[in-house]
Design a protein around this motif. Structure first.
Motif, PDB file in Angstrom:
ATOM      1  N   ALA A  96      -0.928   6.311  37.050  1.00 50.84           N
ATOM      2  CA  ALA A  96      -0.021   5.845  38.104  1.00 50.84           C
ATOM      3  C   ALA A  96       1.240   5.237  37.500  1.00 50.84           C
ATOM      4  CB  ALA A  96      -0.727   4.828  38.991  1.00 50.84           C
ATOM      5  N   ALA A  97       1.077   4.481  36.419  1.00 55.52           N
ATOM      6  CA  ALA A  97       2.236   3.888  35.747  1.00 55.52           C
ATOM      7  C   ALA A  97       3.150   4.976  35.184  1.00 55.52           C
ATOM      8  CB  ALA A  97       1.771   2.954  34.636  1.00 55.52           C
ATOM      9  N   CYS A  98       2.549   6.019  34.638  1.00 60.39           N
ATOM     10  CA  CYS A  98       3.349   7.139  34.117  1.00 60.39           C
ATOM     11  C   CYS A  98       4.175   7.781  35.225  1.00 60.39           C
ATOM     12  CB  CYS A  98       2.429   8.185  33.482  1.00 60.39           C
ATOM     13  SG  CYS A  98       1.653   7.672  31.935  1.00 60.39           S
ATOM     14  N   TRP A  99       3.559   8.005  36.373  1.00 62.33           N
ATOM     15  CA  TRP A  99       4.275   8.641  37.488  1.00 62.33           C
ATOM     16  C   TRP A  99       5.377   7.739  38.016  1.00 62.33           C
ATOM     17  CZ3 TRP A  99      -0.974  10.207  40.066  1.00 62.33           C
ATOM     18  CH2 TRP A  99      -1.531  11.257  39.333  1.00 62.33           C
ATOM     19  N   ALA A 100       5.131   6.424  38.021  1.00 59.29           N
ATOM     20  CA  ALA A 100       6.164   5.493  38.491  1.00 59.29           C
ATOM     21  C   ALA A 100       7.383   5.523  37.576  1.00 59.29           C
ATOM     22  CB  ALA A 100       5.585   4.079  38.564  1.00 59.29           C
ATOM     23  N   VAL A 101       7.148   5.466  36.275  1.00 57.13           N
ATOM     24  CA  VAL A 101       8.256   5.483  35.320  1.00 57.13           C
ATOM     25  C   VAL A 101       9.013   6.803  35.396  1.00 57.13           C
ATOM     26  CG1 VAL A 101       8.830   5.474  32.859  1.00 57.13           C
ATOM     27  CG2 VAL A 101       7.176   3.823  33.758  1.00 57.13           C
ATOM     28  N   SER A 102       8.284   7.904  35.487  1.00 59.73           N
ATOM     29  CA  SER A 102       8.933   9.217  35.457  1.00 59.73           C
ATOM     30  C   SER A 102       9.796   9.465  36.683  1.00 59.73           C
ATOM     31  CB  SER A 102       7.878  10.321  35.343  1.00 59.73           C
ATOM     32  OG  SER A 102       7.168  10.465  36.561  1.00 59.73           O
ATOM     33  N   SER A 103       9.481   8.819  37.804  1.00 58.20           N
ATOM     34  CA  SER A 103      10.273   9.051  39.011  1.00 58.20           C
ATOM     35  C   SER A 103      11.716   8.600  38.827  1.00 58.20           C
ATOM     36  CB  SER A 103       9.646   8.336  40.210  1.00 58.20           C
ATOM     37  OG  SER A 103       9.680   6.937  40.035  1.00 58.20           O
ATOM     38  N   LEU A 104      11.934   7.592  37.983  1.00 57.28           N
ATOM     39  CA  LEU A 104      13.298   7.140  37.713  1.00 57.28           C
ATOM     40  C   LEU A 104      14.060   8.165  36.881  1.00 57.28           C
ATOM     41  CD1 LEU A 104      12.810   3.339  36.957  1.00 57.28           C
ATOM     42  CD2 LEU A 104      13.340   4.464  39.118  1.00 57.28           C
ATOM     43  N   PHE A 105      13.354   8.870  35.996  1.00 51.79           N
ATOM     44  CA  PHE A 105      13.987   9.930  35.229  1.00 51.79           C
ATOM     45  C   PHE A 105      14.267  11.156  36.098  1.00 51.79           C
ATOM     46  CE2 PHE A 105      11.110   8.206  31.676  1.00 51.79           C
ATOM     47  CZ  PHE A 105      12.055   7.270  31.302  1.00 51.79           C
ATOM     48  N   SER A 106      13.437  11.339  37.124  1.00 50.10           N
ATOM     49  CA  SER A 106      13.439  12.604  37.856  1.00 50.10           C
ATOM     50  C   SER A 106      14.439  12.676  38.994  1.00 50.10           C
ATOM     51  CB  SER A 106      12.027  12.870  38.422  1.00 50.10           C
ATOM     52  OG  SER A 106      11.054  12.832  37.410  1.00 50.10           O
ATOM     53  N   ALA A 107      14.695  11.552  39.668  1.00 47.95           N
ATOM     54  CA  ALA A 107      15.454  11.587  40.915  1.00 47.95           C
ATOM     55  C   ALA A 107      16.825  12.234  40.748  1.00 47.95           C
ATOM     56  CB  ALA A 107      15.592  10.176  41.483  1.00 47.95           C
ATOM     57  N   GLY A 108      17.583  11.811  39.732  1.00 51.78           N
ATOM     58  CA  GLY A 108      18.931  12.352  39.533  1.00 51.78           C
ATOM     59  C   GLY A 108      18.938  13.829  39.188  1.00 51.78           C
ATOM     60  N   PRO A 109      18.249  14.264  38.120  1.00 54.64           N
ATOM     61  CA  PRO A 109      18.237  15.684  37.777  1.00 54.64           C
ATOM     62  C   PRO A 109      17.677  16.584  38.880  1.00 54.64           C
ATOM     63  CG  PRO A 109      17.398  14.368  35.964  1.00 54.64           C
ATOM     64  CD  PRO A 109      17.552  13.444  37.121  1.00 54.64           C
ATOM     65  N   ALA A 110      16.692  16.092  39.628  1.00 51.20           N
ATOM     66  CA  ALA A 110      16.120  16.909  40.704  1.00 51.20           C
ATOM     67  C   ALA A 110      17.148  17.168  41.799  1.00 51.20           C
ATOM     68  CB  ALA A 110      14.886  16.218  41.289  1.00 51.20           C
ATOM     69  N   GLN A 111      17.972  16.174  42.112  1.00 52.78           N
ATOM     70  CA  GLN A 111      19.009  16.364  43.130  1.00 52.78           C
ATOM     71  C   GLN A 111      20.107  17.290  42.630  1.00 52.78           C
ATOM     72  OE1 GLN A 111      20.520  12.677  44.633  1.00 52.78           O
ATOM     73  NE2 GLN A 111      18.630  12.151  45.713  1.00 52.78           N
ATOM     74  N   ARG A 112      20.468  17.155  41.360  1.00 50.02           N
ATOM     75  CA  ARG A 112      21.563  17.976  40.836  1.00 50.02           C
ATOM     76  C   ARG A 112      21.121  19.415  40.580  1.00 50.02           C
ATOM     77  NH1 ARG A 112      22.669  12.881  38.455  1.00 50.02           N
ATOM     78  NH2 ARG A 112      21.324  13.293  36.655  1.00 50.02           N
ATOM     79  N   GLN A 113      19.888  19.607  40.077  1.00 48.07           N
ATOM     80  CA  GLN A 113      19.413  20.937  39.746  1.00 48.07           C
ATOM     81  C   GLN A 113      18.814  21.672  40.944  1.00 48.07           C
ATOM     82  OE1 GLN A 113      18.940  22.695  36.422  1.00 48.07           O
ATOM     83  NE2 GLN A 113      20.801  21.462  36.265  1.00 48.07           N
ATOM     84  N   GLY A 114      18.242  20.903  41.867  1.00 56.14           N
ATOM     85  CA  GLY A 114      17.450  21.498  42.934  1.00 56.14           C
ATOM     86  C   GLY A 114      15.978  21.426  42.572  1.00 56.14           C
ATOM     87  N   ALA A 115      15.096  21.381  43.581  1.00 58.31           N
ATOM     88  CA  ALA A 115      13.669  21.159  43.335  1.00 58.31           C
ATOM     89  C   ALA A 115      13.056  22.243  42.464  1.00 58.31           C
ATOM     90  CB  ALA A 115      12.936  21.071  44.675  1.00 58.31           C
ATOM     91  N   PHE A 116      13.392  23.504  42.712  1.00 59.95           N
ATOM     92  CA  PHE A 116      12.760  24.599  41.973  1.00 59.95           C
ATOM     93  C   PHE A 116      13.229  24.642  40.526  1.00 59.95           C
ATOM     94  CE2 PHE A 116      11.930  25.932  46.287  1.00 59.95           C
ATOM     95  CZ  PHE A 116      10.689  26.537  46.202  1.00 59.95           C
ATOM     96  N   ALA A 117      14.530  24.542  40.308  1.00 60.03           N
ATOM     97  CA  ALA A 117      15.044  24.596  38.939  1.00 60.03           C
ATOM     98  C   ALA A 117      14.565  23.390  38.128  1.00 60.03           C
ATOM     99  CB  ALA A 117      16.574  24.648  38.961  1.00 60.03           C
ATOM    100  N   PHE A 118      14.592  22.213  38.730  1.00 59.26           N
ATOM    101  CA  PHE A 118      14.131  21.025  38.021  1.00 59.26           C
ATOM    102  C   PHE A 118      12.654  21.145  37.651  1.00 59.26           C
ATOM    103  CE2 PHE A 118      11.988  16.877  38.282  1.00 59.26           C
ATOM    104  CZ  PHE A 118      12.574  16.252  37.187  1.00 59.26           C
ATOM    105  N   SER A 119      11.834  21.579  38.606  1.00 60.06           N
ATOM    106  CA  SER A 119      10.406  21.728  38.334  1.00 60.06           C
ATOM    107  C   SER A 119      10.166  22.751  37.225  1.00 60.06           C
ATOM    108  CB  SER A 119       9.671  22.166  39.604  1.00 60.06           C
ATOM    109  OG  SER A 119       9.728  21.163  40.586  1.00 60.06           O
TER     110      SER A 119
END
Length: 295
Positions: A11-34
């Motif tokens: 759970a701690a890993c997922w919490a930390v990673s969400s801060l890394f993920s939010a920006g790139p996911a919005q800029r790249q799009g959900a499919f490209a980021f994933s």
């Protein structure tokens, strides 16, 4: 290490990673980021599996089940989750994804015969209730951060979040019998990730426009995506599989749902503002619930 502790670390890993993920996911799009995230995670996991020799624990039947789990939980579930995050932001997508604890408890009872009773049941109720309270009432009335904005219809965002939670529950619990046979958790994660990446690659090759990146991958976004892959997928998902092998599936799912609570102080660092009173109350309930379960 106790399975409950492994679930909390995931759970701690997922919490930390969400801060890394939010920006790139919005800029790249959900499919490209994933897709990029899965590529980085697959490289990390297979390197570890080859060094540790864990791939020898996989046979044809195990790979088939892991492949199905990877398609449901990672290819569909993760992509849908980031589509939800792009619409609702990490806080509100977190409360929707936290419902995977409820889905998991019901599925574990129905298919695996696991029942949560006594102190663990009370603790689970407090924990899940605290998570919901912290996120639903966790926003200050004057908060105007971009992650708090709704993009597109709210109902679609809610549906995406619930679908991601259900996919997570199904994909994880279906591996419970397999993990108890002694399959290496790192190799199992590598197999799941590779199949999900293959599915994403085939989708891109099909020519569907939605799978294309919105913008070229910059060096900064590549680094943030790599960090998200390493922390959430390579480490977090492996910890969950290890916890599933050792512990009760329903309790593991409940404990892993505390990531929205753990993200509150991290968002505090980003916003530079204290979380709302509801966030603190929810966090207290979640801590009390976790203490009852661990006791």
């Amino acid at each position: 290490m106790r399975p409950e502790a492994l679930a909390l670390l995931a759970a701690a890993c997922w919490a930390v990673s969400s801060l890394f993920s939010a920006g790139p996911a919005q800029r790249q799009g959900a499919f490209a980021f994933s897709r990029w995230r899965m590529l980085f995670a697959s490289l990390i996991l297979w390197a570890l599996a080859l060094m540790g020799g864990g791939w020898r624990s996989l046979d044809a039947s195990a790979i088939g089940l892991l492949a199905l789990s990877g398609v449901i939980g990672i290819f569909i579930g993760d992509t849908v989750l980031f589509a939800c995050m792009n619409r609702l932001g990490p806080r509100r997508s977190g409360v929707l994804f936290a419902t995977h604890a409820l889905f998991s408890a019901v599925i574990a009872w129905f298919f695996l015969g696991e029942v949560i009773w006594g102190r663990a049941l009370i603790g689970s109720g407090l924990l899940v209730g605290g998570v919901m309270l912290a996120i639903v009432w966790g926003r200050r009335s004057d908060e105007k951060h971009g992650w708090e904005q709704t993009r597109g219809p709210l109902l679609i965002g809610v549906g995406l979040g619930l679908a991601a939670a259900l996919c997570q529950s199904v994909a994880t619990l279906m591996l419970k019998p397999l993990m108890t046979t002694g399959v290496d958790a790192v190799a199992a994660s590598a197999a799941r990730m590779s199949v999900a990446l293959l599915a994403h690659t085939l989708l891109l090759a099909s020519g569907w426009q939605g799978a294309r990146a919105k913008t070229p991958l910059t060096r900064k976004d590549a680094w943030l995506t790599f960090l998200s892959a390493a922390v959430a997928m390579a480490l977090g998902m492996t910890l969950i599989l290890a916890a599933m092998r050792l512990g009760q599936a329903g309790l593991v799912a409940v404990l892993s749902s505390v990531s929205p609570i753990l993200i509150l102080p991290l968002l505090w660092l980003v916003y530079r503002r204290r979380p709302a009173v509801g966030a603190w109350l929810g966090a207290v309930l979640a801590v009390l619930g976790t203490a009852l379960i661990l006791r």
